[in-house]
Design a protein around this motif. Structure first.
Motif, PDB file in Angstrom:
ATOM      1  N   ASP A  97       0.804  -1.218   0.000  1.00  0.00           N
ATOM      2  CA  ASP A  97       0.000   0.000   0.000  1.00  0.00           C
ATOM      3  C   ASP A  97       0.841   1.275   0.000  1.00  0.00           C
ATOM      4  O   ASP A  97       0.306   2.374   0.021  1.00  0.00           O
ATOM      5  CB  ASP A  97      -0.985   0.004   1.177  1.00  0.00           C
ATOM      6  N   THR A  98       2.169   1.130  -0.013  1.00  0.00           N
ATOM      7  CA  THR A  98       2.992   2.346  -0.121  1.00  0.00           C
ATOM      8  C   THR A  98       3.336   2.645  -1.579  1.00  0.00           C
ATOM      9  O   THR A  98       4.072   3.578  -1.856  1.00  0.00           O
ATOM     10  CB  THR A  98       4.307   2.200   0.653  1.00  0.00           C
ATOM     11  N   LEU A 125       3.439   6.138  -2.997  1.00  0.00           N
ATOM     12  CA  LEU A 125       4.356   7.147  -2.467  1.00  0.00           C
ATOM     13  C   LEU A 125       5.623   7.251  -3.303  1.00  0.00           C
ATOM     14  O   LEU A 125       6.199   8.325  -3.452  1.00  0.00           O
ATOM     15  CB  LEU A 125       4.748   6.801  -1.027  1.00  0.00           C
ATOM     16  N   LYS A 152      -3.462   6.791   0.665  1.00  0.00           N
ATOM     17  CA  LYS A 152      -2.420   6.737   1.693  1.00  0.00           C
ATOM     18  C   LYS A 152      -2.428   8.068   2.442  1.00  0.00           C
ATOM     19  O   LYS A 152      -2.338   9.125   1.832  1.00  0.00           O
ATOM     20  CB  LYS A 152      -1.066   6.539   1.034  1.00  0.00           C
ATOM     21  N   ALA A 153      -2.570   7.989   3.755  1.00  0.00           N
ATOM     22  CA  ALA A 153      -2.549   9.208   4.567  1.00  0.00           C
ATOM     23  C   ALA A 153      -1.153   9.404   5.131  1.00  0.00           C
ATOM     24  O   ALA A 153      -0.551   8.463   5.634  1.00  0.00           O
ATOM     25  CB  ALA A 153      -3.560   9.110   5.696  1.00  0.00           C
ATOM     26  N   PHE A 154      -0.648  10.636   5.021  1.00  0.00           N
ATOM     27  CA  PHE A 154       0.688  10.921   5.537  1.00  0.00           C
ATOM     28  C   PHE A 154       0.667  11.053   7.046  1.00  0.00           C
ATOM     29  O   PHE A 154      -0.283  11.604   7.615  1.00  0.00           O
ATOM     30  CB  PHE A 154       1.230  12.211   4.926  1.00  0.00           C
ATOM     31  N   GLY A 155       1.726  10.576   7.664  1.00  0.00           N
ATOM     32  CA  GLY A 155       1.896  10.769   9.094  1.00  0.00           C
ATOM     33  C   GLY A 155       0.825  10.078   9.930  1.00  0.00           C
ATOM     34  O   GLY A 155       0.682  10.366  11.107  1.00  0.00           O
ATOM     35  N   GLY A 156       0.055   9.169   9.323  1.00  0.00           N
ATOM     36  CA  GLY A 156      -0.934   8.431  10.091  1.00  0.00           C
ATOM     37  C   GLY A 156      -2.156   9.247  10.487  1.00  0.00           C
ATOM     38  O   GLY A 156      -2.987   8.781  11.253  1.00  0.00           O
TER      39      GLY A 156
END
Lengths: 134, 501
Positions: B3-4, B7, B60-64
């Motif tokens: 899932d990355t 990025l 994908k959400a950055f930084g959680g």
């Protein structure tokens, strides 16, 4: 340049560098951080360039400003990588408690920003001052 | 790590740009870094398109931070395809640069800036947050200004200022539109906006926002009547830079328009549809007229970018799924063909020593291979069957006939005719005609011909076997037009109401 300005600028150069590093780490929980710290440090070198010469300031910086930008950016990039391993998200930072100090990979990111700002501002300032000197 | 995937097309160029800048003193190493980075980025983008091919939408959400609060990346078929084609083009440009780039340009920071541009372009394609999109536009703008002024000549600085003024105006408009949108809805996540906006009362602020988005992205994309910065600046840059700009920059604006006007605002309701139709027609016509009176190859090609943008806008103006599919096909075809023509212009310059058609000639005898390589993208641009441009034009013209916009179709066909005129002008002047000063043409190095040939082969492949790309474009347009798919990707199917103020 006057002798007084030239002598005082050496003193202020050191003071501003110390202040910039204080600002960098203060930014962890309070106002401050890599960007403001970087501006402080860039100002210190700009002062040196103004009081002495751009060549002297470049010598004091040791590396080319662009190299500093690159290294800082790469450091910031590296600080994002650990997050990929823990929860698969870039720039999720790792934290650890060491006694009473709170440590995190976010600090590495901030140091990267610090370097990018110094490099970016100085690349511009040195070029301008050189134009004036010519 | 699956899932990355989405990025890597952004963080690989980021790492590459950083390394290339850190290796400021070693131009040869910088080149290796840049080439390796782009090969890896292209590879990553292929994995990405493979992952979304079946219709999955990656987020994908950055930084959680969870959406709608965190900044998210999102990849569907359309954005993945754009990332693939732009990474491929960037790779071709770097190979071409091996033969054309001067030491001085490398010292001015070509490689870090070039990779920086790719961060911005890929970021803009992949982001799912409208404010983040603004950030990527800024990244692109900074890198672009550096790339235009690579040689630091007076003409380049002049071009850069024209470019900067209008593009800064456009980004400020964009920022204000984002501010208004946030004021009206309380969210900036695109999927969340797609949920919230239909529930929001129509207001003057929202209409103004839509108009400002149209104007801001319109300047970026080179619409009539805001296109004049483009031919004023593109030809001043070195040819590799022009080629990448021609292929990518305006298309990022077009991409943003397609996203905003399929996901957030409807083209169909109100005054927007006739407005976009008029803009599309004007863009097509004025671009091609502008090209007709030029003698500099780069200027001719720059004006043709504009007229081609008009064709792509035709897809948005008609706004049926068929038209959107045509537009997706057209964008992909256009990026390949237009960048290739700029590469050919670079090769003509290398062979004859001039970009001015009046001062060049004799290439037909001196370099028949180059003549063939020019003919492929030129005929494709004009829309001669069976090349890729024919299918692209066929799809949008067909869609406009079906979408009851026959007058747009007529304009498109007329402009196609004029495009042939321009292309044959380059052909006659640079290839057929004897060189005016009877100078022998210099040989063109192989590294410059390889990317031209590679892009030419892609054009031919699309032309002779358009089926897969047509099918892909239909699917991409379908997932682009259906906002529930994107919303579903974020909220796991259930429609949570967004954060309303």
């Amino acid at each position: 340049m006057s002798v007084i300005f030239s002598t005082m600028s050496r003193l202020f150069f050191v003071l501003m560098l110390v202040a910039s590093i204080y600002m960098l780490f203060r930014g962890h929980n309070e106002p401050g951080g890599g960007f403001i710290g970087g501006l402080f440090a860039a100002l210190a070198f700009a002062l040196l360039a103004l009081a002495d010469s751009v060549a002297a300031a470049r010598k004091a910086l040791i590396v080319h400003p662009v190299v500093l930008i690159g290294c800082g950016l790469f450091l910031a990039f590296l600080s994002g990588l650990p997050g990929l391993f823990s929860d698969g998200s870039f720039l999720t930072h790792w934290w650890a408690e060491l006694g009473s100090t709170h440590l995190g990979t976010a600090t590495i990111f901030d140091i990267g920003v610090f370097m990018v700002v110094i490099g970016g501002v100085l690349a511009l300032v040195f070029r301008f001052y050189e134009g004036v000197e010519q | 790590m699956f899932d990355t995937l989405l990025l890597w097309p952004v963080i690989l160029p980021l790492a590459g740009a950083a390394l290339a800048a850190a290796l400021h003193a070693f131009p040869a190493v910088q080149r290796q870094v840049a080439l390796t980075t782009m090969v890896l980025t292209f590879g990553a983008s292929l994995f990405l398109v493979d992952a979304v091919m079946e219709g999955a939408i990656l987020t994908k959400a950055f930084g959680g931070w969870m959406p709608p609060f965190g900044i998210v990346f999102v990849a569907d078929r359309f954005s993945a395809a754009m990332v693939v084609i732009s990474s491929l083009l960037a790779l071709c440009a770097l190979v071409f640069a091996m033969g054309d780039l001067r030491q001085r340009q490398v010292r001015s920071g070509f490689y870090p800036l070039f990779l920086g541009l790719m961060i911005g372009v890929n970021g803009a394609f992949l982001t799912g947050d409208i404010f983040n999109l603004y950030v990527w536009f800024e990244v692109m703008l900074i890198a672009t200004l550096g790339l235009i002024t690579l040689d630091r000549t007076r003409a380049q600085i002049d071009g850069a200022i024209k470019y900067a003024v209008l593009n800064l105006f456009s980004t400020i408009l964009f920022l204000m539109a984002v501010g208004l949108l946030y004021g009206a809805t309380g969210t900036l996540n695109m999927a969340d906006l797609a949920v919230v906006l239909p529930q929001t009362e129509p207001s003057a602020a929202l209409t103004l926002t839509a108009m400002m988005f149209l104007l801001a992205f319109g300047i970026k994309a080179g619409f009539f009547p805001m296109f004049f910065w483009l031919p004023a600046s593109y030809h001043t840059a070195s040819i590799i830079v022009s080629a990448v700009f021609a292929g990518l920059l305006t298309k990022v604006g077009v991409y943003a328009l397609f996203r905003v006007f399929t996901l957030l605002f409807e083209v169909d309701n109100g005054t927007l549809k006739p407005l976009i139709a008029v803009i599309a027609a004007g863009t097509m016509l004025f671009g091609v007229f502008g090209a007709a009176i030029q003698w500099d190859v780069r200027r001719i090609l720059s004006f043709h970018i504009i007229s081609q943008i008009g064709y792509i806008m035709l897809g948005l103006a008609v706004a049926t799924p068929l038209a959107l599919a045509g537009a997706v096909f057209y964008i992909i075809h256009h990026i390949v063909v237009k960048a290739n023509l700029f590469f050919v212009a670079g090769a003509i310059h290398r062979a004859t020593g001039s970009f001015d058609l009046r001062k060049s000639g004799g290439l037909m005898k001196a370099s028949p291979l180059l003549a063939v390589l020019f003919a492929i993208p030129a005929l494709s641009l004009a829309g001669i069957p069976p090349l890729s441009g024919f299918w692209a034009k066929f799809m949008v013209v067909d869609a406009s006939f079906q979408g009851e916009a026959a007058w747009l179709a007529a304009v498109a066909l007329f402009v196609g005719l004029l495009t042939i005129f321009s292309m044959s002008k380059i052909w006659i002047e640079a290839f057929w005609k004897e060189h005016p000063r009877a100078v022998r043409a210099r040989p063109v190095p192989a590294v410059m011909l390889v990317p031209i040939a590679a892009l030419g082969i892609i054009t031919l492949a699309i032309g002779f076997n358009p089926e897969p790309l047509v099918a892909f474009s239909n699917l991409a347009a379908e997932s682009m037009g259906d906002r529930t798919q994107l919303i579903g990707a974020f909220y796991g199917g259930e429609h949570t109401a967004g954060v309303t103020p």
